[in-house]
Design a protein around this motif. Structure first.
Motif, short mmCIF file in Angstrom:
data_model
loop_
_atom_site.label_atom_id
_atom_site.label_comp_id
_atom_site.label_asym_id
_atom_site.label_seq_id
_atom_site.Cartn_x
_atom_site.Cartn_y
_atom_site.Cartn_z
N GLY A 33 167.44 -1.49 39.38
CA GLY A 33 167.10 -0.92 40.68
C GLY A 33 168.33 -0.59 41.51
O GLY A 33 168.39 0.47 42.15
N SER A 34 169.33 -1.47 41.45
CA SER A 34 170.50 -1.26 42.29
C SER A 34 171.36 -0.10 41.76
O SER A 34 171.84 0.74 42.53
CB SER A 34 171.23 -2.59 42.44
OG SER A 34 172.57 -2.47 42.23
N CYS A 35 171.55 -0.03 40.44
CA CYS A 35 172.32 1.09 39.87
C CYS A 35 171.57 2.41 40.05
O CYS A 35 172.16 3.44 40.38
CB CYS A 35 172.61 0.84 38.38
SG CYS A 35 173.80 -0.50 38.12
N TYR A 36 170.26 2.35 39.86
CA TYR A 36 169.44 3.55 40.03
C TYR A 36 169.53 4.02 41.48
O TYR A 36 169.72 5.22 41.76
CB TYR A 36 167.99 3.24 39.66
CG TYR A 36 167.08 4.45 39.74
CD1 TYR A 36 167.03 5.36 38.70
CD2 TYR A 36 166.29 4.67 40.87
CE1 TYR A 36 166.21 6.49 38.78
CE2 TYR A 36 165.47 5.78 40.96
CZ TYR A 36 165.43 6.68 39.92
OH TYR A 36 164.63 7.79 40.00
N GLY A 37 169.44 3.06 42.40
CA GLY A 37 169.53 3.40 43.83
C GLY A 37 170.85 4.06 44.17
O GLY A 37 170.89 5.05 44.91
N PHE A 38 171.93 3.55 43.60
CA PHE A 38 173.26 4.13 43.83
C PHE A 38 173.28 5.60 43.42
O PHE A 38 173.78 6.46 44.15
CB PHE A 38 174.32 3.35 43.04
CG PHE A 38 175.69 3.97 43.09
CD1 PHE A 38 176.60 3.63 44.09
CD2 PHE A 38 176.09 4.90 42.13
CE1 PHE A 38 177.86 4.21 44.13
CE2 PHE A 38 177.35 5.49 42.16
CZ PHE A 38 178.24 5.14 43.17
N LEU A 39 172.72 5.88 42.24
CA LEU A 39 172.74 7.27 41.73
C LEU A 39 171.91 8.19 42.64
O LEU A 39 172.34 9.29 42.98
CB LEU A 39 172.20 7.31 40.29
CG LEU A 39 173.04 6.59 39.24
CD1 LEU A 39 172.38 6.67 37.88
CD2 LEU A 39 174.46 7.17 39.18
N ILE A 40 170.74 7.70 43.02
CA ILE A 40 169.86 8.52 43.86
C ILE A 40 170.51 8.77 45.22
O ILE A 40 170.53 9.91 45.72
CB ILE A 40 168.48 7.83 44.02
CG1 ILE A 40 167.78 7.72 42.64
CG2 ILE A 40 167.58 8.56 45.02
CD1 ILE A 40 167.53 9.03 41.91
N HIS A 41 171.08 7.70 45.80
CA HIS A 41 171.72 7.86 47.11
C HIS A 41 172.96 8.73 47.04
O HIS A 41 173.39 9.30 48.04
CB HIS A 41 172.03 6.50 47.73
CG HIS A 41 170.80 5.74 48.14
ND1 HIS A 41 169.91 6.22 49.07
CD2 HIS A 41 170.28 4.57 47.70
CE1 HIS A 41 168.90 5.38 49.19
NE2 HIS A 41 169.10 4.37 48.36
N SER A 42 173.56 8.83 45.85
CA SER A 42 174.73 9.71 45.70
C SER A 42 174.30 11.15 45.45
O SER A 42 175.15 12.02 45.25
CB SER A 42 175.61 9.26 44.55
OG SER A 42 175.85 7.90 44.58
N GLY A 43 173.01 11.37 45.40
CA GLY A 43 172.52 12.74 45.29
C GLY A 43 172.21 13.21 43.87
O GLY A 43 171.97 14.39 43.65
#
Ligand SMILES: [Zn+2]
Ligand SMILES: [Zn+2]
Length: 187
Positions: A163-173
């Motif tokens: 969830g945290s790595c996925y969130g990073f990618l999504i928040h980075s666009g």
């Protein structure tokens, strides 16, 4: 949208290239350009170790890209190392946007056709592309971004981002198919 370029280095396996092409398209919902396969320069092999220098291959392969903004994914049928490590499954550079996966160690007890082998390649592709996109190693043993010390670590992790790595990618666009997230997105 991020464009990917996919290249096989030192081998020809259309099935593997097709599987990885479809995989990248599904995970990152992006276009994949297949580059003509090419050989790995033999002088990048350290004759004492019998392995290829991962950093040299990384620098060399960045010149194979056709588009500066694309992410190059190279599948190289060699065993590679960097100083301080016995071997590496892959290597990546966020600056040149290159992700290399080395197949030799992923074949263990499987060969080039095995289902487990293809799963391992998928995991290492997601891992190295994760580095290109700015992710570091993760402590979640099931997350694809955990550092694999051995093939057992690779077999244990999923081909999904936590969830945290996925969130990073999504928040980075970046657009990443939610199917490839292990769980709740932590922002
Ligand atoms: Zn890594
Ligand atoms: Zn993670």
């Amino acid at each position: 949208m991020t464009v990917f370029e996919l290249i096989s280095l030192g081998f020809y396996n259309l099935k593997l290239i097709n599987v990885i092409e479809n995989f990248i398209t599904e995970v990152f919902q992006s276009e994949v350009i297949i580059l003509p396969q090419t050989q790995v320069p033999s002088d990048y092999k350290n004759i004492y170790r019998g392995q290829y220098d991962g950093f040299k291959l990384l620098r060399w392969s960045s010149n194979l890209k056709r588009l500066e903004s694309s992410i190059l994914v190279g599948l190289a049928d060699v065993d590679a190392y960097v100083l301080g490590l016995n071997f590496i499954f892959g290597i990546a550079d966020p600056k040149s946007r290159v992700a290399l996966v080395f197949l030799e160690r992923l074949k263990e007890a499987e060969g080039l056709q095995g289902v487990k082998f293809i799963t391992r390649v998928k995991k290492e592709v997601l891992h190295e592309v994760g580095h290109v996109l700015g992710l570091r190693h993760c402590s979640n043993k099931k997350c694809v971004m955990v550092f694999s010390n051995s093939i057992y670590d690779t077999d244990f992790k999923e081909f999904k981002y936590c969830g945290s790595c996925y969130g990073f990618l999504i928040h980075s666009g970046f657009s990443v198919n939610p199917k490839y997230s292990l769980g709740e997105v932590i922002s």
